[in-house]
Design a protein around this motif. Sequence first.
Motif, PDB file in Angstrom:
ATOM      1  N   VAL A  36      14.896 -19.451 -43.826  1.00  0.00           N
ATOM      2  CA  VAL A  36      14.278 -20.605 -42.990  1.00  0.00           C
ATOM      3  C   VAL A  36      13.256 -19.629 -42.039  1.00  0.00           C
ATOM      4  O   VAL A  36      12.296 -19.702 -41.754  1.00  0.00           O
ATOM      5  N   ILE A  37      14.050 -18.958 -41.288  1.00  0.00           N
ATOM      6  CA  ILE A  37      13.460 -18.073 -40.078  1.00  0.00           C
ATOM      7  C   ILE A  37      12.427 -17.185 -40.647  1.00  0.00           C
ATOM      8  O   ILE A  37      11.335 -17.131 -40.032  1.00  0.00           O
ATOM      9  N   SER A  41       8.506 -17.753 -39.924  1.00  0.00           N
ATOM     10  CA  SER A  41       8.023 -16.861 -39.000  1.00  0.00           C
ATOM     11  C   SER A  41       6.757 -16.396 -39.744  1.00  0.00           C
ATOM     12  O   SER A  41       5.577 -15.865 -39.253  1.00  0.00           O
ATOM     13  N   LEU A  42       6.731 -16.123 -41.191  1.00  0.00           N
ATOM     14  CA  LEU A  42       5.765 -15.585 -41.821  1.00  0.00           C
ATOM     15  C   LEU A  42       4.554 -16.540 -41.633  1.00  0.00           C
ATOM     16  O   LEU A  42       3.285 -16.309 -41.870  1.00  0.00           O
ATOM     17  N   GLY A  43       4.884 -17.824 -41.954  1.00  0.00           N
ATOM     18  CA  GLY A  43       4.069 -18.943 -41.883  1.00  0.00           C
ATOM     19  C   GLY A  43       2.998 -18.933 -40.653  1.00  0.00           C
ATOM     20  O   GLY A  43       1.870 -18.703 -40.527  1.00  0.00           O
ATOM     21  N   ALA A  44       3.687 -18.934 -39.490  1.00  0.00           N
ATOM     22  CA  ALA A  44       3.166 -18.756 -38.303  1.00  0.00           C
ATOM     23  C   ALA A  44       2.466 -17.425 -38.072  1.00  0.00           C
ATOM     24  O   ALA A  44       1.320 -17.244 -37.175  1.00  0.00           O
ATOM     25  N   ILE A 348      14.957 -12.257 -39.217  1.00  0.00           N
ATOM     26  CA  ILE A 348      14.152 -11.496 -38.318  1.00  0.00           C
ATOM     27  C   ILE A 348      13.848 -10.239 -38.548  1.00  0.00           C
ATOM     28  O   ILE A 348      12.401  -9.948 -38.526  1.00  0.00           O
ATOM     29  N   THR A 349      14.746  -9.456 -39.222  1.00  0.00           N
ATOM     30  CA  THR A 349      14.418  -8.073 -39.716  1.00  0.00           C
ATOM     31  C   THR A 349      13.589  -8.146 -40.931  1.00  0.00           C
ATOM     32  O   THR A 349      12.636  -7.337 -40.995  1.00  0.00           O
ATOM     33  N   GLY A 350      13.974  -9.128 -41.748  1.00  0.00           N
ATOM     34  CA  GLY A 350      13.279  -9.236 -43.099  1.00  0.00           C
ATOM     35  C   GLY A 350      11.775  -9.763 -42.845  1.00  0.00           C
ATOM     36  O   GLY A 350      10.720  -9.127 -43.180  1.00  0.00           O
ATOM     37  N   ALA A 351      11.386 -10.573 -41.883  1.00  0.00           N
ATOM     38  CA  ALA A 351      10.043 -11.119 -41.388  1.00  0.00           C
ATOM     39  C   ALA A 351       9.387  -9.828 -40.602  1.00  0.00           C
ATOM     40  O   ALA A 351       8.169  -9.607 -40.932  1.00  0.00           O
ATOM     41  N   TYR A 352      10.014  -9.242 -39.830  1.00  0.00           N
ATOM     42  CA  TYR A 352       9.375  -8.268 -39.075  1.00  0.00           C
ATOM     43  C   TYR A 352       9.026  -7.058 -40.141  1.00  0.00           C
ATOM     44  O   TYR A 352       8.051  -6.540 -40.130  1.00  0.00           O
ATOM     45  N   GLY A 353       9.711  -6.735 -41.050  1.00  0.00           N
ATOM     46  CA  GLY A 353       9.501  -5.821 -42.075  1.00  0.00           C
ATOM     47  C   GLY A 353       8.210  -6.181 -42.991  1.00  0.00           C
ATOM     48  O   GLY A 353       7.224  -5.513 -43.306  1.00  0.00           O
ATOM     49  N   VAL A 354       8.267  -7.486 -43.571  1.00  0.00           N
ATOM     50  CA  VAL A 354       7.007  -7.935 -44.148  1.00  0.00           C
ATOM     51  C   VAL A 354       5.718  -8.002 -43.613  1.00  0.00           C
ATOM     52  O   VAL A 354       4.730  -7.371 -43.890  1.00  0.00           O
TER      53      VAL A 354
END
Length: 403
Positions: A36-37, A41-44, A348-354
Amino acid sequence: MIPLLSAGKIALGSITNAKMRSTLTVLGIVIGVAAVIANVSLGASFNQHFTNEVTNIGSNFIYVQGMQPKLFYDNQLQIIENTPGILGVSPLKSQTAEVTYMSETKNIMVSGVGEDYDEVAKTQLSEGSFINDNDRYVAIIGYNIANEKFGRNLSVRSSIDITFRIGENDKVTQTFKVKGIIQNPLNTMVQGFNDNEAVLIPIAVMNEMLGETDYGGAFAMAEDPATIQNTSDEVDRRLARSFGISERDLEDKDSRPYMTINQAEILEQTDMMAAALSSFLTAVALISLLVGSIGIMNIMLVSVTERTREIGVLKSLGFTGSDILFLFMIESILLGVFGGIIGGIVGITGAYGVESFLSLPVVFPLSLIVAGFVVAVAVGFISGVYPARKAAKMKPVDSLRYE
């Protein structure tokens, strides 16, 4: 009712005594919350990226492009410039040319522009200065042209040869001195080329070399983003009248030999794209959360069965059905809290990495993190309701006899 602190200690004891079961339960929450996060986050982040790209095209821009050759001249440029709400306008004309530097030749898009182009198109230079109307054979080059296109890097005061093809057999060549280098890449949605890959020269010089006097179009800047659509519509009406298009045909875009597009229209389109992408990513995340919730409930049900004798012992010691229900609910909530914390960190870590890998803006609204944590606790609570009720309804005698 058993005190909350005592219930928390008992629940923590149950969690630590069944490490494998607790780990599997937390893992289901972690996967769902992280999905979800990360996805939201990727969408935003994509939404912010699209907005930044459109903003980079220019400041409150209105772009007018001729759909036919020999269409825009000084008269049409004057019409656009005199439209109420227009702060600045630059003619724009593009053509592929042969650009030669140090005996190395590349086919590159060369664009003729006016001195106001840097303001209306927000062209930022890393070095040098922009073209003015008194300049002759000078050029502004994109960062990639200066540093990547040729075998040796170009700098301010480097000389390049630009060759335009005229007709089928004729060519015209002039030597240009590099006056400035563009700092950042600009968006390609409107202009059909990337300034970071382009060479900009004075449009008067370009027309002189080609033996022409027309422009391909114009790039204008409106004074107010709130009224940019009205300004764009007024530009459209005035140009249509100059081309002899009647009022009743204005709504028919195919009746005009040109096209107009503005920042507000592109932002609307990109917002729709971002919303669709965000909805898709959120749907994927919610599916992951749903699957995780079902897994959590199954594990909790198995837990009730495994702990039947324990429940019987608790009831024989005076714990009521409400106490058992409360204990199981506290345990579910604690698992949700642990899963929420770990899932938030993973998401958060995964989204930041992508986002870093894709060079997207890093977007982590605080509300998103709070929402992810609340969702985790809610999932743990809801998934534990049915197993907890089942445990609370067990009869002490049957529970103690269970093997």
